[in-house]
Design an enzyme around this catalytic site. Sequence first.
Site, PDB file in Angstrom:
ATOM      1  N   ARG A 102       0.850  -1.207   0.000  1.00 54.01           N
ATOM      2  CA  ARG A 102       0.000   0.000   0.000  1.00 54.01           C
ATOM      3  C   ARG A 102       0.882   1.252   0.000  1.00 54.01           C
ATOM      4  NH1 ARG A 102      -4.547   0.467   4.507  1.00 54.01           N
ATOM      5  NH2 ARG A 102      -2.754   0.833   5.845  1.00 54.01           N
ATOM      6  N   LYS A 205      -2.774   6.249   1.790  1.00 53.40           N
ATOM      7  CA  LYS A 205      -2.684   6.707   3.180  1.00 53.40           C
ATOM      8  C   LYS A 205      -1.795   7.956   3.250  1.00 53.40           C
ATOM      9  CE  LYS A 205      -3.091   4.364   7.608  1.00 53.40           C
ATOM     10  NZ  LYS A 205      -4.433   4.785   7.934  1.00 53.40           N
ATOM     11  N   GLU A 241     -16.272   6.094   4.412  1.00 57.28           N
ATOM     12  CA  GLU A 241     -15.530   5.519   5.532  1.00 57.28           C
ATOM     13  C   GLU A 241     -15.527   6.474   6.712  1.00 57.28           C
ATOM     14  OE1 GLU A 241     -11.602   5.449   3.245  1.00 57.28           O
ATOM     15  OE2 GLU A 241     -10.909   5.563   5.301  1.00 57.28           O
TER      16      GLU A 241
HETATM   17  C1  COI Z   1      -4.686   2.790  11.721  1.00 64.07           C
HETATM   18  O1  COI Z   1      -5.669   2.095  11.928  1.00 64.07           O
HETATM   19  O2  COI Z   1      -3.544   2.318  11.782  1.00 64.07           O
HETATM   20  C2  COI Z   1      -4.809   4.181  11.345  1.00 64.07           C
HETATM   21  O3  COI Z   1      -4.020   4.658  10.595  1.00 64.07           O
HETATM   22  C3  COI Z   1      -5.836   5.011  11.964  1.00 64.07           C
HETATM   23  C4  COI Z   1      -5.228   6.143  12.700  1.00 64.07           C
HETATM   24  C5  COI Z   1      -5.898   7.394  12.292  1.00 64.07           C
HETATM   25  C6  COI Z   1      -5.260   5.922  14.163  1.00 64.07           C
END
Ligand code: COI
Length: 360
Positions: A102, A205, A241
């Site tokens: 990813r 991300k 989401e």
């Molecule tokens: C994760 O679940 O690892 C995330 O990136 C969420 C984060 C905003 C706490």
Amino acid sequence: MAQILSSISSGISHTNSVENGYTDLDWDNIGYGVTPTDYMYMMKCSKDEEFIDGQLIPYGNVELSPAAGVLNYGQGLFEGIKARRREDGRIVLFRPDENALRMKVGAERMCMPSPSVDQFIDAVKKSALANKRWIPPPGKGSLYIRPLLLGTGPILGMSPAPEYTFLIYVTPVRNCYFKEGSTGLHLYVEDQFHRAFRGGAGYVKSITNYAPVLKPLTNAKDRGFSDVLYLDSVSGKYIEEVSSCNIFIVKDKTISTPATNGTILPGVTRKSMIEIARDIGFKVEERQISVEELLEADEAFCTGTAVVVVPVGSVTYQAQRVEYKTTNINSVSERLLSTYDAILNGQLGGKNTGWLVEIN
Ligand code: COI
């Protein structure tokens, strides 16, 4: 009891005793904040080169040019992975290759070089092992591993930065990101702000997907909600989401989740839960889901690295609030969570064995 003093140039210091291989944190009350640990991992490369020679360094602040691409134009990505300590003493990572892949997709979208899958996994393993005493005892939580890919070279014109840094820090966290955990999340369906849009970067991300949700998230938290559920930005009719996780609904034993169509993050836990659900006999659909369907669902739940699998207790959309039962031990989310735990604990063989990477 050995005393370990870890003190670094940034001025961050901690004195921790180590007993039986653990630091002396209050493991029953870990929380979800940043606890400084011993080491972090750093690897750099310039724009047209490949990453090489990563190394562990003491945990601490990093020095950046004020003109760094990440500071000025948000050229950055992050990942989240957990290392868990099992009752049998083994320490396992869950599908780190998926995070590595990813990051590669995200790097391509954000015009950055990325570490190879092998480099990524090796760095994650080294980061966890170097901070082993911070990995919570079995069942108490996990070591949250946060890989970052940042444009750290100076740039003023709108161009990719001339230098990149792959950085990993780790911190111990409790089992579920949300305190409300198994009692259920209270979600606010946001109809003014959107998280992502067609042609944007919602499917990677990127750090730029997170700052814009702070406003609606803060508003919702001030009103007592756990998190915000976003709608598609074109019609405002379909659920996408939550700020921190993916969402699923269940109706008449069929599980559905929004399809990853460019505006939804392809969560590693989301993908794994779809596979687990199909393996244990559920029908799973990835498709558009209207808010009305969510309001009429039998059950809803969220998935993510930080949240793992967490039931939704209520959803509020405009003037309507719908509650879901969260105490049913036969709920779909409970079944998925217990199957997932069994995989992590090595109690289920088969293809899921390959999902675990042991590091000790
Ligand atoms: C994760 O679940 O690892 C995330 O990136 C969420 C984060 C905003 C706490």
